[in-house]
Design a protein around this motif. Structure first.
Motif, PDB file in Angstrom:
ATOM      1  N   THR A  78       0.571  -0.631   0.005  1.00  0.00           N
ATOM      2  CA  THR A  78       0.233  -0.255  -0.427  1.00  0.00           C
ATOM      3  C   THR A  78       1.066   0.808   0.152  1.00  0.00           C
ATOM      4  O   THR A  78       2.238   1.488   0.340  1.00  0.00           O
ATOM      5  CB  THR A  78      -0.840  -0.151   1.078  1.00  0.00           C
ATOM      6  N   TRP A  79       0.469   1.891  -0.554  1.00  0.00           N
ATOM      7  CA  TRP A  79       1.074   3.782  -0.854  1.00  0.00           C
ATOM      8  C   TRP A  79       1.051   4.307   0.140  1.00  0.00           C
ATOM      9  O   TRP A  79      -0.426   5.182   0.426  1.00  0.00           O
ATOM     10  CB  TRP A  79       0.932   3.957  -2.043  1.00  0.00           C
ATOM     11  N   VAL A  80       1.887   4.769   0.919  1.00  0.00           N
ATOM     12  CA  VAL A  80       1.633   5.921   2.447  1.00  0.00           C
ATOM     13  C   VAL A  80       1.640   7.304   1.146  1.00  0.00           C
ATOM     14  O   VAL A  80       3.102   8.406   1.653  1.00  0.00           O
ATOM     15  CB  VAL A  80       2.556   5.860   3.327  1.00  0.00           C
ATOM     16  N   ALA A  81       0.734   8.051   0.772  1.00  0.00           N
ATOM     17  CA  ALA A  81       0.916   9.414   0.228  1.00  0.00           C
ATOM     18  C   ALA A  81       1.333  11.124   1.899  1.00  0.00           C
ATOM     19  O   ALA A  81       1.867  11.574   0.946  1.00  0.00           O
ATOM     20  CB  ALA A  81       0.067   9.557  -0.538  1.00  0.00           C
ATOM     21  N   GLU A  82       0.765  10.218   2.718  1.00  0.00           N
ATOM     22  CA  GLU A  82       0.985  11.312   3.295  1.00  0.00           C
ATOM     23  C   GLU A  82       1.587  10.428   4.824  1.00  0.00           C
ATOM     24  O   GLU A  82       1.296  10.218   5.997  1.00  0.00           O
ATOM     25  CB  GLU A  82       0.098  12.082   4.038  1.00  0.00           C
ATOM     26  N   PRO A  83       2.428  10.593   5.033  1.00  0.00           N
ATOM     27  CA  PRO A  83       3.376   9.786   5.988  1.00  0.00           C
ATOM     28  C   PRO A  83       3.943  10.294   7.560  1.00  0.00           C
ATOM     29  O   PRO A  83       3.148  11.515   7.693  1.00  0.00           O
ATOM     30  CB  PRO A  83       4.809  10.092   5.492  1.00  0.00           C
ATOM     31  N   SER A  84       3.285   9.345   8.170  1.00  0.00           N
ATOM     32  CA  SER A  84       3.345  10.374  10.587  1.00  0.00           C
ATOM     33  C   SER A  84       4.143  10.240  10.230  1.00  0.00           C
ATOM     34  O   SER A  84       5.822   9.830   9.642  1.00  0.00           O
ATOM     35  CB  SER A  84       2.171   9.082  10.555  1.00  0.00           C
ATOM     36  N   ALA A  85       4.263  11.035  11.931  1.00  0.00           N
ATOM     37  CA  ALA A  85       5.945  11.118  11.961  1.00  0.00           C
ATOM     38  C   ALA A  85       6.660  10.653  12.644  1.00  0.00           C
ATOM     39  O   ALA A  85       7.961  10.256  12.234  1.00  0.00           O
ATOM     40  CB  ALA A  85       5.786  12.390  13.022  1.00  0.00           C
ATOM     41  N   LYS A  86       5.725   8.821  12.611  1.00  0.00           N
ATOM     42  CA  LYS A  86       6.256   8.284  12.925  1.00  0.00           C
ATOM     43  C   LYS A  86       7.013   7.123  12.259  1.00  0.00           C
ATOM     44  O   LYS A  86       7.008   5.972  12.803  1.00  0.00           O
ATOM     45  CB  LYS A  86       5.882   7.424  14.024  1.00  0.00           C
ATOM     46  N   HIS A  87       6.714   7.135  10.312  1.00  0.00           N
ATOM     47  CA  HIS A  87       7.175   6.988   9.393  1.00  0.00           C
ATOM     48  C   HIS A  87       8.806   6.696   9.384  1.00  0.00           C
ATOM     49  O   HIS A  87       8.975   7.727   9.715  1.00  0.00           O
ATOM     50  CB  HIS A  87       6.358   6.800   8.488  1.00  0.00           C
ATOM     51  N   PRO A  88       9.080   5.520   8.589  1.00  0.00           N
ATOM     52  CA  PRO A  88      10.641   5.581   8.700  1.00  0.00           C
ATOM     53  C   PRO A  88      11.298   5.881   7.522  1.00  0.00           C
ATOM     54  O   PRO A  88      11.862   6.754   7.793  1.00  0.00           O
ATOM     55  CB  PRO A  88      10.682   4.347   7.881  1.00  0.00           C
ATOM     56  N   PHE A 141       4.156   0.721   2.380  1.00  0.00           N
ATOM     57  CA  PHE A 141       4.681  -0.253   2.778  1.00  0.00           C
ATOM     58  C   PHE A 141       4.190  -1.572   2.577  1.00  0.00           C
ATOM     59  O   PHE A 141       3.683  -1.107   1.332  1.00  0.00           O
ATOM     60  CB  PHE A 141       3.665   0.199   4.058  1.00  0.00           C
ATOM     61  N   ALA A 147       9.184  -1.296   5.398  1.00  0.00           N
ATOM     62  CA  ALA A 147       9.121   0.378   3.668  1.00  0.00           C
ATOM     63  C   ALA A 147       9.734  -0.044   2.893  1.00  0.00           C
ATOM     64  O   ALA A 147      10.666  -0.234   3.008  1.00  0.00           O
ATOM     65  CB  ALA A 147       9.150   0.957   5.046  1.00  0.00           C
ATOM     66  N   GLU A 178      -1.062   7.574  14.199  1.00  0.00           N
ATOM     67  CA  GLU A 178       0.775   7.045  15.581  1.00  0.00           C
ATOM     68  C   GLU A 178       0.515   7.509  16.906  1.00  0.00           C
ATOM     69  O   GLU A 178       0.613   5.841  17.120  1.00  0.00           O
ATOM     70  CB  GLU A 178       1.483   8.921  15.598  1.00  0.00           C
ATOM     71  N   LEU A 194      -5.109   8.223  -1.257  1.00  0.00           N
ATOM     72  CA  LEU A 194      -4.328   8.487   0.392  1.00  0.00           C
ATOM     73  C   LEU A 194      -3.365   7.434   0.911  1.00  0.00           C
ATOM     74  O   LEU A 194      -2.822   8.294   1.049  1.00  0.00           O
ATOM     75  CB  LEU A 194      -5.423   8.797   1.288  1.00  0.00           C
ATOM     76  N   GLN A 228      -3.178   4.227  -1.187  1.00  0.00           N
ATOM     77  CA  GLN A 228      -3.469   3.574  -1.836  1.00  0.00           C
ATOM     78  C   GLN A 228      -3.789   2.420  -1.993  1.00  0.00           C
ATOM     79  O   GLN A 228      -2.742   2.019  -1.394  1.00  0.00           O
ATOM     80  CB  GLN A 228      -2.670   3.650  -3.501  1.00  0.00           C
TER      81      GLN A 228
END
Lengths: 331, 355
Positions: free
Chosen positions: A76-86, A93, A108, B122, B196, B198
């Motif tokens: 799956t594609w993370v278009a908007e990473p969170s502050a805790k993502h790599p 992912f 990741a 988070e 958002l 995919q």
């Protein structure tokens, strides 16, 4: 409604966990640039587990190297990473079935921000970060064609503890009653809320009377005296926990301001020793000059009367209130 | 189906609207719900035997935040009280089980959560495995993305199916005064939106919501004394799948299947299903796992895609179903709550009217 700062804080805890006989070698391997799986009958589990996921039988530690290449079996594609993502840019992912493993690792994949590069069945390869700490975040994956040769210097001791700093960032406006209370302090006033049911005055108000289960609003607010009585005190000897900013002992007290029914707790006293404090002692707030007052330490949960609004609390010299009369407010 | 020692009914319920941002404290949000249900049953607060709440400190961003919430439930003088770090639907489960002992009559149940101040992605990534998942921030939306991709890869659903769930949910929510989002959406327009996560688009995912819910449940005799139209909880059960998403068949929900069997879901008609569809693909999985067909109206309230105050949203499904049954929209139905990522844990509650 006054315009004040928005609340913006990050609650952090450094978690340390022992790693055990299977995860320990796995994390040691990642630090040393190798990925290990756990044998489970004819299969190899990666991520490794201490038990057979089908029967829940305990597995004797029996680790074998897998990867560093593997196949994406779900993504799956993370278009908007969170502050805790790599990664702080868009990334994939993926479920990655490493060569030699029979189960998949979630991790990741960095394609340089291109979702088109992701597909089921694509080949990926592990890349190890320059700084490794014995954490699953020591590794990430890239399309096989993008993989760089890496020479990894192994560490010394096996990884027996893994550290994880968790953090939760909270951002929101001050609640209306908190904003009015904070503005009051800037104006040199202590604002309380009077219960419309019982008439009791709470400082600071919480926006409700929890005894009567009734909401309170601006119309229930009253300015209270800045003279009151010490109802409790203690000396704090700062323990140097993560995030501690205090280094020297100091006095913290609770003061019941005249005409109120709930003491304000957490008032810090820097110019008196604990030996000079008494329950029942009358104290007065000496405010800072208006231009020196700040309420930025006040948020929606913490902060009553911060040191950033007062210069000190000084004894009035009046006779003490008998402690017996303060028992209801001893907190 | 498990036989019950005590028949239990919902006698009062209340919920807040699903707020995009509630600009006051969580107790201030819960308190009007609690006051409403106490007023509905006409009891003195302290005659309610047991009190239980569901909330999440990680969501509130404060250690022991749940203790502050007790301000809202009328806990002085002290009451017999408990808390679950879960959705209010699990508080309902504990309250229901507690009533089976037969020694108390009434339970006040609540659930509450404010998603707007923090980042649920988070916070809820901390529910995952602390060694191999949490340190890379593996979040619920990502896991929903995996689930969606797995459905597509297996040929069980398409992105158009997801968009149809979204369009129907938003259309249903038009009649729901508590919904945060509603309206007529075209499936083609939904499919034209950017991804958002995919293969998920923004409206395949829940809005950020703040909200609370409360109810009073009672043993049979007391229930009839307290209200004219009790809604009976015929069965309740919850089951859980592995916390390793790679060890699950993400296109199915074995735990929901087991729970459906345990509550005897198809021992009677299923007129209405209020499902915790937090991400649109979950409706497709749940319809299949629960064996729902065209006879069942699914999420007539609009469901969580139109308002999703975490920790209240599951309890709200029970409330929406109870309200629909009271309104005569159906005689029997099922409410579903979910916990953990990608439908990892599933609770089912079968409700029936007094007819």
């Amino acid at each position: 409604m006054p315009t004040l700062h928005d609340v913006d804080y990050t609650l952090e805890y450094p978690y340390t966990r022992t790693t055990g006989p299977v995860i320990g070698p796995f994390l040691t391997g990642l630090r040393d640039g190798r990925i290990l799986g756990q044998r489970c009958g004819d299969r190899v589990l990666c991520p490794p587990m201490e038990f057979d996921p089908d029967t829940f039988a305990t597995l004797e530690p029996d680790l074998v190297e897998v990867g560093p290449g593997g196949e994406v079996v779900n993504w799956t594609w993370v278009a908007e990473p969170s502050a805790k993502h790599p990664f702080d840019r868009p990334f994939g992912f993926a479920f990655i079935k490493l060569d030699g493993a029979h189960t998949s690792l979630v991790h990741a994949v960095d394609t340089g921000g291109d979702p088109e590069a992701m597909s089921t069945g694509m080949r990926v390869q592990a890349q190890f970060r320059d700084e490794r700490h014995g954490s699953v975040a020591d590794v990430y994956f890239v399309p096989e064609a993008d993989a760089a040769e890496q020479v990894i210097q192994p560490g010394d001791e096996p990884v027996t503890i893994t550290e994880h700093l968790i953090g939760l960032r909270i951002t929101e406006p001050l609640y209306p009653h908190r904003a009015r209370f904070a503005q009051g302090l800037l104006d040199g006033k202590i604002i309380g809320q009077r219960s419309p049911v019982t008439g009791k005055v709470y400082v600071p108000g919480r926006g409700y009377d929890n005894m009567s289960r009734v909401l309170m609003s601006e119309s229930d607010e009253v300015e209270v005296s800045d003279v009151g009585t010490v109802v409790a005190f203690t000396e704090l000897n700062p323990v140097q926990y993560y995030g501690q900013t205090e280094t020297e002992p100091y006095v913290r007290c609770s003061i019941l301001f005249d005409g109120t029914d709930q003491p304000v707790i957490g008032i810090d006293i820097r110019d008196m020793t604990v030996d000079e404090m008494r329950v029942g002692m009358r104290m007065r707030c000496i405010w800072r000059d208006p231009e020196e007052r700040s309420v930025t330490d006040i948020d929606n949960r913490y902060g009553n009367i911060p040191e950033t609004v007062y210069a000190r609390f000084e004894p009035t010299g009046e006779p003490d209130i008998p402690a017996d009369e303060l028992k209801e407010h001893s907190w | 189906m498990v036989s019950l020692a005590e028949d239990v009914a919902i006698v009062a319920f209340e919920q807040t609207p699903s707020h995009a941002h509630f600009n006051d404290s969580e107790p201030a949000m819960i308190m009007p719900c609690v006051n409403s249900v106490i007023e509905q049953v006409g009891m003195d607060r302290h005659d309610i035997d047991f009190t239980i709440a569901g909330s999440c400190d990680y969501l509130s961003g404060m250690p022991f935040a749940f203790v502050m919430n007790i301000d809202a439930v009328g806990a002085w003088p002290p009451v017999y009280e408990s808390h679950v770090e879960m959705d209010g639907a699990w508080a309902l489960f504990e309250g229901f089980v507690r009533l089976q002992s037969g020694d108390i009559d009434t339970v006040l149940v609540s659930g509450s959560g404010k998603c707007s101040p923090g980042s649920y992605r988070e916070g809820f990534s901390l529910q995952t495995d602390p060694y191999v998942h949490a340190p890379i921030g593996l979040d619920p939306r990502t896991q929903a993305g995996f689930q969606a991709q797995a459905l597509i890869a297996a040929g069980k659903a398409t992105e158009r199916d997801f968009a149809e769930v979204v369009a129907r949910s938003h259309a249903n929510a038009k009649d729901n005064p508590y919904a945060q989002l509603s309206g007529d959406l075209s499936v083609d327009e939904l499919l034209a939106e950017p991804y958002l996560q995919q293969p998920l688009r923004r409206l395949d995912c829940p809005p950020t919501s703040d909200g609370a819910a409360a109810m009073v449940i009672a043993r049979a005799d007391k229930a009839r004394e307290l209200c004219d139209n009790p809604v009976w909880i015929r069965a309740i059960d919850h089951r859980i799948d592995s916390h390793h998403p790679t060890l699950r068949d993400l296109t199915d929900s074995p735990s929901a299947r087991i729970a459906a069997d345990r509550v005897g879901l198809h021992d009677g008609p299923v007129d209405i299903a209020e499902l915790t569809v937090t991400y649109s693909p979950e409706e497709i999985i749940l319809r299949d796992a629960l064996g729902l067909n065209g006879e069942t109206s699914v999420n007539p309230s609009g469901g969580p895609l139109t308002g999703s105050p975490f920790m209240a949203v599951g309890l709200t499904r029970v409330i929406e179903l109870a309200r629909a049954i009271r309104n005569g929209d159906g005689g029997r139905g099922v409410a579903h709550a979910s916990s953990g990522p990608a439908l990892q844990q599933n609770l089912l509650c079968v409700l029936e009217g007094d007819g």
